[in-house]
Design a protein around this motif. Sequence first.
Motif, short mmCIF file in Angstrom:
data_model
loop_
_atom_site.label_atom_id
_atom_site.label_comp_id
_atom_site.label_asym_id
_atom_site.label_seq_id
_atom_site.Cartn_x
_atom_site.Cartn_y
_atom_site.Cartn_z
N ALA A 1 15.94 15.88 13.18
CA ALA A 1 15.67 16.27 11.88
C ALA A 1 16.03 17.70 11.17
O ALA A 1 16.05 17.72 9.78
N GLU A 2 15.93 18.59 11.92
CA GLU A 2 16.21 19.98 11.65
C GLU A 2 17.85 20.05 11.20
O GLU A 2 18.18 20.90 10.43
N HIS A 3 18.62 19.05 11.87
CA HIS A 3 20.18 19.03 11.49
C HIS A 3 20.52 18.20 10.17
O HIS A 3 21.60 17.84 9.95
N HIS A 4 19.54 17.44 9.46
CA HIS A 4 19.89 16.61 8.43
C HIS A 4 18.85 17.04 7.38
O HIS A 4 17.60 16.74 7.44
N GLY A 5 19.58 17.68 6.24
CA GLY A 5 18.85 18.22 5.04
C GLY A 5 19.07 17.08 3.82
O GLY A 5 19.55 16.02 4.03
N PRO A 6 18.71 17.71 2.66
CA PRO A 6 18.75 16.94 1.66
C PRO A 6 20.22 16.21 1.32
O PRO A 6 20.11 15.21 0.88
N LEU A 7 21.20 17.00 1.66
CA LEU A 7 22.52 16.45 1.28
C LEU A 7 22.60 15.23 2.04
O LEU A 7 23.28 14.31 1.58
N GLN A 8 22.76 15.56 3.46
CA GLN A 8 22.97 14.35 4.30
C GLN A 8 21.93 13.11 4.10
O GLN A 8 22.42 11.84 4.02
N GLY A 9 20.79 13.22 3.85
CA GLY A 9 19.95 12.21 3.35
C GLY A 9 20.10 11.64 2.27
O GLY A 9 20.20 10.43 2.22
N MET B 1 7.41 8.73 -0.11
CA MET B 1 8.76 8.79 0.16
C MET B 1 8.91 9.76 1.37
O MET B 1 8.21 10.66 1.46
N ALA B 2 10.00 9.51 2.18
CA ALA B 2 10.13 10.20 3.38
C ALA B 2 10.52 11.32 3.32
O ALA B 2 11.34 11.64 2.05
N ALA B 3 10.36 12.49 3.96
CA ALA B 3 11.03 13.92 3.67
C ALA B 3 12.59 13.63 3.85
O ALA B 3 13.16 12.64 4.43
N THR B 4 13.25 14.75 3.41
CA THR B 4 14.67 14.45 3.11
C THR B 4 15.38 14.40 4.53
O THR B 4 16.40 13.99 4.77
N SER B 5 14.84 15.27 5.58
CA SER B 5 15.06 15.32 6.91
C SER B 5 15.25 13.80 7.73
O SER B 5 15.99 13.58 8.56
#
Length: 103
Positions: free
Chosen positions: A74-82, A1-5
Motif C-alpha cells: 500500500a505504501e508503493h501505490h499512491g493516488p496516481l497508480q490508484g 471510498m477506499a484510500a487511494t493506496s
Amino acid sequence: MAATSELAPAAQQGAEKAVKALHLGQEAWGHLIARLLKELPLPVPEALIGKAQYLDSLSIPTRYPEAFPEGPSAEHHGPLQGQEALAYARAVLAFTRAQMARP
C-alpha cells in the motif's frame, strides 16, 4: 471510498473477478487478467489486453507482502497508480458488461 493506496489492488481484483464471470462453462484459473481475457472464446481488443497487463503488474505485490524490499505494498501505490488502475478496471468492467448483455 477506499484510500487511494487501496485502489490499485482493489481495481485489479475486481477486474479479475469480472473477467472470470465471462468464462461461463469454462475453467478460469489464475489471477492474470490479460491471460484470462486471451482465453475467452471471443475477440478482445488489444488496447484492453494492455490495460489488463498493467492491472496484472499490481497482482503480485498486492498478494505477497514480501514483494517489495521495504514496507507494505500500500505504501508503493499512491493516488496516481490508484486512479489509473481504477480507470483500467472500469474499461475491463465495461467490456465484460457489454459481453454479458449480448444474447
